[in-house]
Design a protein around this motif. Sequence first.
Motif, PDB file in Angstrom:
ATOM      1  N   GLU A  24       0.826  -1.197   0.000  1.00  0.00           N
ATOM      2  CA  GLU A  24       0.000   0.000   0.000  1.00  0.00           C
ATOM      3  C   GLU A  24       0.871   1.262   0.000  1.00  0.00           C
ATOM      4  O   GLU A  24       0.552   2.252  -0.675  1.00  0.00           O
ATOM      5  N   ASP A  25       1.975   1.229   0.725  1.00  0.00           N
ATOM      6  CA  ASP A  25       2.862   2.391   0.779  1.00  0.00           C
ATOM      7  C   ASP A  25       3.481   2.694  -0.578  1.00  0.00           C
ATOM      8  O   ASP A  25       3.674   3.869  -0.935  1.00  0.00           O
ATOM      9  N   VAL A  26       3.851   1.665  -1.320  1.00  0.00           N
ATOM     10  CA  VAL A  26       4.520   1.875  -2.610  1.00  0.00           C
ATOM     11  C   VAL A  26       3.534   1.853  -3.770  1.00  0.00           C
ATOM     12  O   VAL A  26       3.943   1.882  -4.935  1.00  0.00           O
ATOM     13  N   SER A  27       2.226   1.802  -3.458  1.00  0.00           N
ATOM     14  CA  SER A  27       1.189   1.791  -4.497  1.00  0.00           C
ATOM     15  C   SER A  27       1.417   0.665  -5.508  1.00  0.00           C
ATOM     16  O   SER A  27       1.443   0.881  -6.726  1.00  0.00           O
ATOM     17  N   MET A  28       1.567  -0.550  -5.013  1.00  0.00           N
ATOM     18  CA  MET A  28       1.887  -1.683  -5.880  1.00  0.00           C
ATOM     19  C   MET A  28       0.765  -1.973  -6.866  1.00  0.00           C
ATOM     20  O   MET A  28       1.028  -2.332  -8.023  1.00  0.00           O
ATOM     21  N   ARG A  29      -0.493  -1.820  -6.446  1.00  0.00           N
ATOM     22  CA  ARG A  29      -1.608  -2.088  -7.367  1.00  0.00           C
ATOM     23  C   ARG A  29      -1.567  -1.140  -8.551  1.00  0.00           C
ATOM     24  O   ARG A  29      -1.741  -1.557  -9.707  1.00  0.00           O
ATOM     25  N   GLU A  30      -1.355   0.151  -8.290  1.00  0.00           N
ATOM     26  CA  GLU A  30      -1.279   1.123  -9.377  1.00  0.00           C
ATOM     27  C   GLU A  30      -0.094   0.824 -10.296  1.00  0.00           C
ATOM     28  O   GLU A  30      -0.177   1.018 -11.520  1.00  0.00           O
ATOM     29  N   VAL A  31       1.000   0.357  -9.714  1.00  0.00           N
ATOM     30  CA  VAL A  31       2.164   0.010 -10.525  1.00  0.00           C
ATOM     31  C   VAL A  31       1.844  -1.154 -11.453  1.00  0.00           C
ATOM     32  O   VAL A  31       2.188  -1.141 -12.641  1.00  0.00           O
ATOM     33  N   HIS A  32       1.138  -2.174 -10.942  1.00  0.00           N
ATOM     34  CA  HIS A  32       0.763  -3.309 -11.782  1.00  0.00           C
ATOM     35  C   HIS A  32      -0.177  -2.884 -12.907  1.00  0.00           C
ATOM     36  O   HIS A  32      -0.060  -3.355 -14.051  1.00  0.00           O
ATOM     37  N   VAL A  33      -1.127  -2.023 -12.561  1.00  0.00           N
ATOM     38  CA  VAL A  33      -2.061  -1.532 -13.582  1.00  0.00           C
ATOM     39  C   VAL A  33      -1.305  -0.777 -14.665  1.00  0.00           C
ATOM     40  O   VAL A  33      -1.563  -0.951 -15.868  1.00  0.00           O
ATOM     41  N   LYS A  34      -0.346   0.044 -14.261  1.00  0.00           N
ATOM     42  CA  LYS A  34       0.422   0.829 -15.227  1.00  0.00           C
ATOM     43  C   LYS A  34       1.286  -0.072 -16.101  1.00  0.00           C
ATOM     44  O   LYS A  34       1.358   0.115 -17.329  1.00  0.00           O
ATOM     45  N   ILE A  35       1.947  -1.071 -15.497  1.00  0.00           N
ATOM     46  CA  ILE A  35       2.781  -1.999 -16.267  1.00  0.00           C
ATOM     47  C   ILE A  35       1.924  -2.775 -17.261  1.00  0.00           C
ATOM     48  O   ILE A  35       2.306  -2.947 -18.432  1.00  0.00           O
ATOM     49  N   SER A  36       0.742  -3.225 -16.807  1.00  0.00           N
ATOM     50  CA  SER A  36      -0.156  -3.960 -17.694  1.00  0.00           C
ATOM     51  C   SER A  36      -0.610  -3.095 -18.862  1.00  0.00           C
ATOM     52  O   SER A  36      -0.690  -3.561 -20.012  1.00  0.00           O
ATOM     53  N   GLU A  37      -0.881  -1.827 -18.587  1.00  0.00           N
ATOM     54  CA  GLU A  37      -1.318  -0.914 -19.640  1.00  0.00           C
ATOM     55  C   GLU A  37      -0.202  -0.661 -20.651  1.00  0.00           C
ATOM     56  O   GLU A  37      -0.445  -0.597 -21.859  1.00  0.00           O
ATOM     57  N   VAL A  38       1.039  -0.544 -20.145  1.00  0.00           N
ATOM     58  CA  VAL A  38       2.167  -0.315 -21.053  1.00  0.00           C
ATOM     59  C   VAL A  38       2.401  -1.518 -21.961  1.00  0.00           C
ATOM     60  O   VAL A  38       2.688  -1.384 -23.152  1.00  0.00           O
ATOM     61  N   ILE A  39       2.256  -2.734 -21.405  1.00  0.00           N
ATOM     62  CA  ILE A  39       2.544  -3.944 -22.186  1.00  0.00           C
ATOM     63  C   ILE A  39       1.399  -4.287 -23.136  1.00  0.00           C
ATOM     64  O   ILE A  39       1.619  -4.572 -24.317  1.00  0.00           O
ATOM     65  N   THR A  40       0.147  -4.261 -22.618  1.00  0.00           N
ATOM     66  CA  THR A  40      -0.998  -4.697 -23.426  1.00  0.00           C
ATOM     67  C   THR A  40      -1.655  -3.562 -24.197  1.00  0.00           C
ATOM     68  O   THR A  40      -2.367  -3.807 -25.172  1.00  0.00           O
ATOM     69  N   GLY A  41      -1.465  -2.343 -23.764  1.00  0.00           N
ATOM     70  CA  GLY A  41      -2.112  -1.208 -24.424  1.00  0.00           C
ATOM     71  C   GLY A  41      -3.521  -0.976 -23.954  1.00  0.00           C
ATOM     72  O   GLY A  41      -4.183  -0.038 -24.423  1.00  0.00           O
ATOM     73  N   ALA A  42      -4.019  -1.832 -23.046  1.00  0.00           N
ATOM     74  CA  ALA A  42      -5.378  -1.690 -22.533  1.00  0.00           C
ATOM     75  C   ALA A  42      -5.326  -1.526 -21.023  1.00  0.00           C
ATOM     76  O   ALA A  42      -4.558  -2.198 -20.342  1.00  0.00           O
ATOM     77  N   GLU A  43      -6.180  -0.630 -20.496  1.00  0.00           N
ATOM     78  CA  GLU A  43      -6.212  -0.391 -19.058  1.00  0.00           C
ATOM     79  C   GLU A  43      -7.109  -1.434 -18.385  1.00  0.00           C
ATOM     80  O   GLU A  43      -8.273  -1.597 -18.768  1.00  0.00           O
TER      81      GLU A  43
END
Length: 204
Positions: free
Chosen positions: A119-138
């Motif tokens: 929660e401190d490092v916002s891991m969920r948001e990081v995963h969402v961002k990485i997924s969006e960068v790789i797949t192109g879909a949010e």
Amino acid sequence: MDKRIYFRLKSRHWGMPNETVYLKDIAQIISVGIEAESVKNLPICTLTVEDKILKVIDSMMVVRIIQEYSQGVDIQVIGPTQTVIYLEQKVKPFRPILFLLVWLLLFIGAGLAIMNFHEDVSMREVHVKISEVITGAETEHPLWLQIPYSLGLGLGMVLFFNHVFRKRIMEEPSPMEVEMFNYEENMDRYVSVYENDAWKDRDG
């Protein structure tokens, strides 16, 4: 013929109450011009209940015992100058309820620590961002990334501690074992100074 004895004390030894500790139990010995077995079987002390949990054997004490056994012998002390003898305590019976309570406490504590870190490092948001960068879909829940990450987190902890239950995975010690070794070394060094009767006698 000159008589020489070389001995190297062990850093620690485990014994039982009312047990007689011999020189061979706490030291490596090399003798020249004198029978080795007779030196190895010299009694050093007898452990008693008054010793509580430990007793420190000083090299000067060993030298005095050897000199009383054989006068005119040249004694050389190599390595550590104290041995800490720990008295083995009675094994307490297994308590399954206490074990489950401790296990549950550690499990919940470790889980909360990991969750708070994520929660401190916002891991969920990081995963969402990485997924969006790789797949192109949010994607709100990129499970294809989160599931392998969770499995890898558990596997990494197993590799870090280098144990599966009591079985060691790799031959080299884990960081935890190295830290425990350093702690025991520091504890032995502390005990050899502050629980050594030879120093107390000298100070008195």
